[in-house]
Motif scaffolding. Structure first.
Motif, PDB file in Angstrom:
ATOM      1  N   PHE A 235      60.343  69.420  43.832  1.00 20.47           N
ATOM      2  CA  PHE A 235      61.151  68.318  44.334  1.00 20.47           C
ATOM      3  C   PHE A 235      60.316  67.082  44.625  1.00 20.47           C
ATOM      4  N   GLY A 236      59.002  67.249  44.721  1.00 25.46           N
ATOM      5  CA  GLY A 236      58.119  66.088  44.801  1.00 25.46           C
ATOM      6  C   GLY A 236      58.069  65.325  43.483  1.00 25.46           C
ATOM      7  N   LEU A 237      58.367  66.006  42.396  1.00 23.81           N
ATOM      8  CA  LEU A 237      58.405  65.368  41.076  1.00 23.81           C
ATOM      9  C   LEU A 237      59.825  64.976  40.649  1.00 23.81           C
ATOM     10  N   TRP A 238      60.829  65.600  41.238  1.00 24.17           N
ATOM     11  CA  TRP A 238      62.220  65.420  40.798  1.00 24.17           C
ATOM     12  C   TRP A 238      62.686  63.969  40.667  1.00 24.17           C
ATOM     13  N   PRO A 239      62.440  63.083  41.642  1.00 24.73           N
ATOM     14  CA  PRO A 239      63.010  61.739  41.522  1.00 24.73           C
ATOM     15  C   PRO A 239      62.619  60.998  40.243  1.00 24.73           C
ATOM     16  N   ASP A 240      61.483  61.335  39.639  1.00 19.27           N
ATOM     17  CA  ASP A 240      61.071  60.663  38.402  1.00 19.27           C
ATOM     18  C   ASP A 240      61.677  61.291  37.151  1.00 19.27           C
ATOM     19  N   VAL A 241      62.659  62.173  37.330  1.00 14.99           N
ATOM     20  CA  VAL A 241      63.325  62.779  36.179  1.00 14.99           C
ATOM     21  C   VAL A 241      64.154  61.725  35.430  1.00 14.99           C
ATOM     22  N   ASP A 242      64.345  60.556  36.049  1.00 14.05           N
ATOM     23  CA  ASP A 242      65.124  59.489  35.425  1.00 14.05           C
ATOM     24  C   ASP A 242      64.304  58.617  34.467  1.00 14.05           C
ATOM     25  N   THR A 243      63.044  58.963  34.255  1.00 11.80           N
ATOM     26  CA  THR A 243      62.188  58.203  33.344  1.00 11.80           C
ATOM     27  C   THR A 243      61.256  59.164  32.614  1.00 11.80           C
ATOM     28  N   ASN A 244      60.651  58.713  31.550  1.00  9.84           N
ATOM     29  CA  ASN A 244      59.737  59.558  30.799  1.00  9.84           C
ATOM     30  C   ASN A 244      58.522  59.863  31.674  1.00  9.84           C
ATOM     31  N   SER A 245      58.420  61.109  32.146  1.00 11.95           N
ATOM     32  CA  SER A 245      57.372  61.479  33.089  1.00 11.95           C
ATOM     33  C   SER A 245      57.079  62.963  32.964  1.00 11.95           C
ATOM     34  N   LYS A 246      56.010  63.404  33.618  1.00 10.37           N
ATOM     35  CA  LYS A 246      55.687  64.839  33.671  1.00 10.37           C
ATOM     36  C   LYS A 246      56.835  65.599  34.325  1.00 10.37           C
ATOM     37  N   GLY A 247      57.390  65.023  35.394  1.00 17.62           N
ATOM     38  CA  GLY A 247      58.511  65.667  36.079  1.00 17.62           C
ATOM     39  C   GLY A 247      59.688  65.866  35.139  1.00 17.62           C
ATOM     40  N   GLN A 248      59.998  64.844  34.353  1.00 18.61           N
ATOM     41  CA  GLN A 248      61.104  64.962  33.407  1.00 18.61           C
ATOM     42  C   GLN A 248      60.819  66.055  32.387  1.00 18.61           C
ATOM     43  N   ASN A 249      59.592  66.094  31.880  1.00 14.76           N
ATOM     44  CA  ASN A 249      59.233  67.124  30.901  1.00 14.76           C
ATOM     45  C   ASN A 249      59.406  68.524  31.484  1.00 14.76           C
ATOM     46  N   ILE A 250      58.918  68.724  32.695  1.00 16.09           N
ATOM     47  CA  ILE A 250      59.018  70.038  33.338  1.00 16.09           C
ATOM     48  C   ILE A 250      60.471  70.420  33.563  1.00 16.09           C
TER      49      ILE A 250
ATOM     50  N   SER B  26      66.922  57.480  46.109  1.00 17.59           N
ATOM     51  CA  SER B  26      67.636  57.076  47.320  1.00 17.59           C
ATOM     52  C   SER B  26      67.503  58.144  48.409  1.00 17.59           C
ATOM     53  N   LYS B  27      67.678  57.704  49.632  1.00 13.77           N
ATOM     54  CA  LYS B  27      67.574  58.625  50.766  1.00 13.77           C
ATOM     55  C   LYS B  27      68.717  59.631  50.760  1.00 13.77           C
ATOM     56  N   TRP B  28      69.911  59.203  50.349  1.00  7.69           N
ATOM     57  CA  TRP B  28      71.033  60.142  50.325  1.00  7.69           C
ATOM     58  C   TRP B  28      70.799  61.223  49.275  1.00  7.69           C
ATOM     59  N   ALA B  29      70.189  60.881  48.135  1.00  9.79           N
ATOM     60  CA  ALA B  29      69.912  61.886  47.104  1.00  9.79           C
ATOM     61  C   ALA B  29      68.903  62.908  47.615  1.00  9.79           C
ATOM     62  N   MET B  30      67.974  62.466  48.465  1.00  9.97           N
ATOM     63  CA  MET B  30      66.984  63.372  49.051  1.00  9.97           C
ATOM     64  C   MET B  30      67.679  64.494  49.825  1.00  9.97           C
ATOM     65  N   LEU B  31      68.836  64.206  50.414  1.00  5.31           N
ATOM     66  CA  LEU B  31      69.572  65.206  51.180  1.00  5.31           C
ATOM     67  C   LEU B  31      70.611  65.949  50.348  1.00  5.31           C
ATOM     68  N   VAL B  32      71.188  65.273  49.347  1.00  4.24           N
ATOM     69  CA  VAL B  32      72.285  65.862  48.569  1.00  4.24           C
ATOM     70  C   VAL B  32      71.798  66.711  47.393  1.00  4.24           C
ATOM     71  N   VAL B  33      70.797  66.236  46.651  1.00  2.00           N
ATOM     72  CA  VAL B  33      70.348  66.961  45.454  1.00  2.00           C
ATOM     73  C   VAL B  33      69.897  68.389  45.780  1.00  2.00           C
ATOM     74  N   PRO B  34      69.143  68.619  46.869  1.00  2.00           N
ATOM     75  CA  PRO B  34      68.746  70.003  47.180  1.00  2.00           C
ATOM     76  C   PRO B  34      69.849  70.855  47.830  1.00  2.00           C
ATOM     77  N   ALA B  35      70.996  70.268  48.149  1.00  2.00           N
ATOM     78  CA  ALA B  35      72.056  70.986  48.871  1.00  2.00           C
ATOM     79  C   ALA B  35      72.479  72.310  48.224  1.00  2.00           C
ATOM     80  N   PRO B  36      72.483  72.438  46.894  1.00  2.00           N
ATOM     81  CA  PRO B  36      72.844  73.751  46.323  1.00  2.00           C
ATOM     82  C   PRO B  36      71.941  74.897  46.790  1.00  2.00           C
ATOM     83  N   LEU B  37      70.735  74.601  47.233  1.00  2.00           N
ATOM     84  CA  LEU B  37      69.856  75.656  47.724  1.00  2.00           C
ATOM     85  C   LEU B  37      70.405  76.307  48.996  1.00  2.00           C
ATOM     86  N   VAL B  38      71.257  75.596  49.725  1.00  2.37           N
ATOM     87  CA  VAL B  38      71.917  76.163  50.896  1.00  2.37           C
ATOM     88  C   VAL B  38      73.325  76.627  50.534  1.00  2.37           C
ATOM     89  N   LEU B  39      74.041  75.815  49.752  1.00  2.00           N
ATOM     90  CA  LEU B  39      75.450  76.090  49.477  1.00  2.00           C
ATOM     91  C   LEU B  39      75.678  77.271  48.542  1.00  2.00           C
TER      92      LEU B  39
END
Length: 173
Positions: A54-69, A111-124
């Protein structure tokens, strides 16, 4: 803006602090005694792995190592779902996968809201799939994911303005 190595370093530090806090909470009532030493190391490794991802996740929106992974993980998961004839789940995964790339870089994924919402499936998801079990069993995983995500936004200067970061005009978060 940090590169992937900077984001991984930030995720190690912030997730490490989260793990230290979690260990302190477990030490208060000696809840750690329910785990063997091997389990404690294993759970810490899993939580650190989640924090790193999740430290790499936000850069999934651009060509990056995180996106590749992430896209390799999504691809392999989708193949497994299709192979298991879980077509509906594979379709939802495909829909989820395209969301970051249809936005702009440093858009909603930073965004700050994505920081809280994107990982939510790990609880839900555990709550929905295993309602008879402990209702908040996924909470440590969620916390590790938020810690990793937080580290990314922190390293990019989006949480606290960092003195060496130059703010871009028009970016007001």
């Amino acid at each position: 803006m940090a590169g992937y190595k900077g984001h991984l370093t930030g995720a190690v530090v912030v997730t490490g602090l989260y793990l230290a806090g979690l260990a302190a909470v477990f030490a208060v009532d000696e809840a750690y005694r329910q785990f063997s030493e091997m389990e404690m190391v294993g759970w810490a490794a899993v939580l650190m792995g989640i924090g790193l991802m999740f430290g790499l996740w936000p850069d999934v929106d651009t060509n990056s190592k995180g996106q590749n992974i992430f896209y390799w993980l999504f691809f392999l998961t989708d193949v497994a779902l299709i192979g298991g004839r879980h077509f509906r789940e594979a379709a939802y995964l495909g829909l989820f996968c395209i969301l970051p790339v249809i936005g702009k870089h440093r858009g909603w994924t930073h965004s700050k809201w994505a920081m809280l919402v994107v990982p939510a499936p790990l609880v839900l998801v555990p709550m929905l799939l295993f309602p008879d079990q402990e209702p908040l069993a996924g909470l440590p995983f969620y916390g590790a994911a938020v810690a990793g995500y937080f580290s990314h936004l922190l390293m990019d200067g989006l949480i606290v303005p960092l003195p060496w970061k130059k703010r871009r005009s028009g970016w007001s978060r």
